[in-house]
Design a protein around this motif. Sequence first.
Motif, PDB file in Angstrom:
ATOM      1  N   UNK A 118       0.957  -1.256  -0.119  1.00 50.32           N
ATOM      2  CA  UNK A 118       0.224  -0.091   0.016  1.00 50.32           C
ATOM      3  C   UNK A 118       0.827   1.178  -0.106  1.00 50.32           C
ATOM      4  N   UNK A 119       1.946   1.125   0.811  1.00 48.94           N
ATOM      5  CA  UNK A 119       2.789   2.395   0.962  1.00 48.94           C
ATOM      6  C   UNK A 119       3.497   2.786  -0.499  1.00 48.94           C
ATOM      7  N   UNK A 120       3.490   1.639  -1.348  1.00 51.25           N
ATOM      8  CA  UNK A 120       4.367   2.093  -2.681  1.00 51.25           C
ATOM      9  C   UNK A 120       3.060   2.664  -3.525  1.00 51.25           C
ATOM     10  N   UNK A 121       1.730   2.255  -3.526  1.00 48.25           N
ATOM     11  CA  UNK A 121       0.794   2.700  -4.264  1.00 48.25           C
ATOM     12  C   UNK A 121       0.333   4.077  -3.809  1.00 48.25           C
ATOM     13  N   UNK A 122       0.420   4.230  -2.599  1.00 50.39           N
ATOM     14  CA  UNK A 122       0.064   5.631  -2.077  1.00 50.39           C
ATOM     15  C   UNK A 122       1.245   6.507  -2.635  1.00 50.39           C
ATOM     16  N   UNK A 123       2.340   6.210  -2.701  1.00 49.89           N
ATOM     17  CA  UNK A 123       3.664   6.869  -3.142  1.00 49.89           C
ATOM     18  C   UNK A 123       3.287   7.702  -4.508  1.00 49.89           C
ATOM     19  N   UNK A 124       2.238   7.108  -5.368  1.00 51.23           N
ATOM     20  CA  UNK A 124       2.188   7.426  -6.894  1.00 51.23           C
ATOM     21  C   UNK A 124       0.710   7.986  -6.823  1.00 51.23           C
ATOM     22  N   UNK A 125      -0.089   8.161  -5.984  1.00 49.34           N
ATOM     23  CA  UNK A 125      -1.652   8.289  -6.007  1.00 49.34           C
ATOM     24  C   UNK A 125      -1.773   9.773  -6.629  1.00 49.34           C
ATOM     25  N   UNK A 126      -0.729  10.644  -6.584  1.00 50.50           N
ATOM     26  CA  UNK A 126      -1.107  11.892  -7.197  1.00 50.50           C
ATOM     27  C   UNK A 126      -1.377  11.830  -8.496  1.00 50.50           C
ATOM     28  N   UNK A 127      -0.907  10.761  -8.938  1.00 53.24           N
ATOM     29  CA  UNK A 127      -0.948  10.518 -10.537  1.00 53.24           C
ATOM     30  C   UNK A 127      -2.639  10.663 -10.859  1.00 53.24           C
ATOM     31  N   UNK A 128      -3.432  10.218  -9.901  1.00 49.79           N
ATOM     32  CA  UNK A 128      -4.901  10.207  -9.988  1.00 49.79           C
ATOM     33  C   UNK A 128      -5.307  11.785 -10.509  1.00 49.79           C
ATOM     34  N   UNK A 129      -4.795  12.733 -10.018  1.00 44.98           N
ATOM     35  CA  UNK A 129      -5.384  13.964 -10.076  1.00 44.98           C
ATOM     36  C   UNK A 129      -4.644  14.915 -11.252  1.00 44.98           C
ATOM     37  N   UNK A 130      -3.689  14.423 -11.886  1.00 43.73           N
ATOM     38  CA  UNK A 130      -2.988  15.069 -12.988  1.00 43.73           C
ATOM     39  C   UNK A 130      -3.942  15.531 -14.010  1.00 43.73           C
ATOM     40  N   UNK A 131      -4.882  14.901 -14.539  1.00 41.99           N
ATOM     41  CA  UNK A 131      -6.054  15.514 -15.175  1.00 41.99           C
ATOM     42  C   UNK A 131      -7.336  15.743 -14.691  1.00 41.99           C
ATOM     43  N   UNK A 132      -7.731  17.244 -14.401  1.00 40.93           N
ATOM     44  CA  UNK A 132      -8.522  17.467 -13.720  1.00 40.93           C
ATOM     45  C   UNK A 132      -9.836  18.262 -14.747  1.00 40.93           C
ATOM     46  N   UNK A 133      -9.413  18.907 -15.570  1.00 42.43           N
ATOM     47  CA  UNK A 133     -10.106  19.710 -16.671  1.00 42.43           C
ATOM     48  C   UNK A 133     -10.376  18.963 -17.921  1.00 42.43           C
ATOM     49  N   UNK A 134     -11.239  19.463 -18.736  1.00 39.00           N
ATOM     50  CA  UNK A 134     -11.418  18.937 -20.122  1.00 39.00           C
ATOM     51  C   UNK A 134     -10.097  19.599 -20.998  1.00 39.00           C
ATOM     52  N   UNK A 135      -9.771  20.491 -20.659  1.00 42.53           N
ATOM     53  CA  UNK A 135      -8.314  21.111 -21.350  1.00 42.53           C
ATOM     54  C   UNK A 135      -7.314  20.211 -20.942  1.00 42.53           C
ATOM     55  N   UNK A 136      -7.272  19.627 -19.642  1.00 40.47           N
ATOM     56  CA  UNK A 136      -5.893  18.818 -19.404  1.00 40.47           C
ATOM     57  C   UNK A 136      -5.981  17.587 -20.362  1.00 40.47           C
ATOM     58  N   UNK A 137      -6.917  17.089 -20.800  1.00 37.46           N
ATOM     59  CA  UNK A 137      -7.187  15.871 -21.663  1.00 37.46           C
ATOM     60  C   UNK A 137      -6.925  16.197 -23.091  1.00 37.46           C
ATOM     61  N   UNK A 138      -6.381  17.414 -23.474  1.00 40.64           N
ATOM     62  CA  UNK A 138      -5.898  17.603 -24.928  1.00 40.64           C
ATOM     63  C   UNK A 138      -4.314  17.556 -24.897  1.00 40.64           C
ATOM     64  N   UNK A 139      -3.799  16.613 -25.780  1.00 40.17           N
ATOM     65  CA  UNK A 139      -2.321  16.681 -26.146  1.00 40.17           C
ATOM     66  C   UNK A 139      -2.101  16.894 -27.386  1.00 40.17           C
TER      67      UNK A 139
END
Length: 467
Positions: A41-62
């Motif tokens: 779990x500690x390792x999974x928690x370490x990278x959980x910030x990745x879940x909030x990298x894309x917050x808006x529709x604009x974030x989903x455009x690459x």
Amino acid sequence: MEYQAMNKAQLQAEYETVTRRFEELKGKNLKLDMSRGKPGKEQLDLVSDMLTVLKTPEDCVEAGFDVRNYGELTGLPCAKKYFAELLGCQPEECFIGGNASLTLMYDTIAKAYTHGLLHSEKPWSKLDTVKFLCPSPGYDRHFNVTKSFGMELITIPMTGTGPDMDAVEEAVKDPAVKGIWCVPKYSNPEGIIYSPETIDRIAHLKPAAPDFVVMWDNAYCIHEFEGDYVPFPDMLSLCREAGNPDMVFEYASTSKVTFPGAGVSVMAASVDNIKYMVSLMTYQSISYDKVNQLRHVRYLKDKAHTLELMKKHAAILGPKFRAVLDALDREIAPLGIERRSGQADPGPVQGGGRGDDQCRRNLPQRRRSQGPQHPHRAQPAPGGGAGDSHRRVLRVPASGGPGAAAGEVILHINSKRPCGPTVPAGRDPGEAHASPGFLPPDSPGAWPPNFPEPSAPPPRPTPWPGG
């Protein structure tokens, strides 16, 4: 006292002692998850910030492309660029998949079976016999992929520098031999790193089959456990330079980097191979999860940033692995039941053990701070090659779980029973069958002896329909 020096009465007394200790350990009601290679779990928690990298529709455009929509079957260009940097290949040689590289491996073999590979004369299902080389001990999931299609699995012994290349070069003279499984860096289960000579000889193979394929599972390409990252050769370039540009398919994923159940995988191959595979996969899928691809690229950024993250993973795992090593040295080494590399090999196995009549294990004097080490496998000496006469093969997942104290490790090895999935020399490694790790008193092979022998391995499945 070493077990082999004990008489029957002493062995019986020892058995009663370790049984009491085992019952005491059970009484602590620890919640130990011993799943192999499963991050804690500690390792999974370490990278959980990745879940909030894309917050808006604009974030989903690459690069002007909305990743929420259809398209880009081969993967986002930014994801190809990221994995190309990790592997040392070119972006156009990358195909980005879903969360599991094993799915891409299976798909490659399945396409070979149903349609044939780029240079196949016909689908493998139309051939009388298909053989596949399996360096052993090795990864059971690899073996079972090819076995599930009814292929004949050929054992290739592993050495301290990788597969026995004399055996490989002899085997590929048979046109029925269609490929070989390889884990070149920190190979399962012994942690062997293929030597430069072994890699070069693989790249220069001259197989009789025009569609021979090297399944290059580079799963641990950036997974150093201690020390800095050590560069590893790009197999695609080596095969191209050796005149075999289409012979290798390379695989990797972020399973031990971010989320094992929600990562991103990659298949790298020659441009011609990628074009051919895409021509078949066009009818299979419109695209993989591009939102997850973009999420990973935005979070992991590049190779340098990812290597920094891997050091954080290693810092979490380090104390747990040291606790396991301390327990092995304290509890197992004095018993005299280990087998060191260089002794007679009892035969090939899959998945993590070797068996002989005394169940000897590679449990050497431990090596600390001796170069790069892999957080999920037993470790080789630096360079992974010749001279590594003290390899550990016992894989103990140290991720643990809630309530798992790092120091509470008690290991019991029955010296009278073969350990792990075992196969007699020369037998198909796909016929291995697992033996339980702990044997209660009424189990075959437990102390005292004279119980019935284990049942025979299960029969091989019938070939795939049409095969």
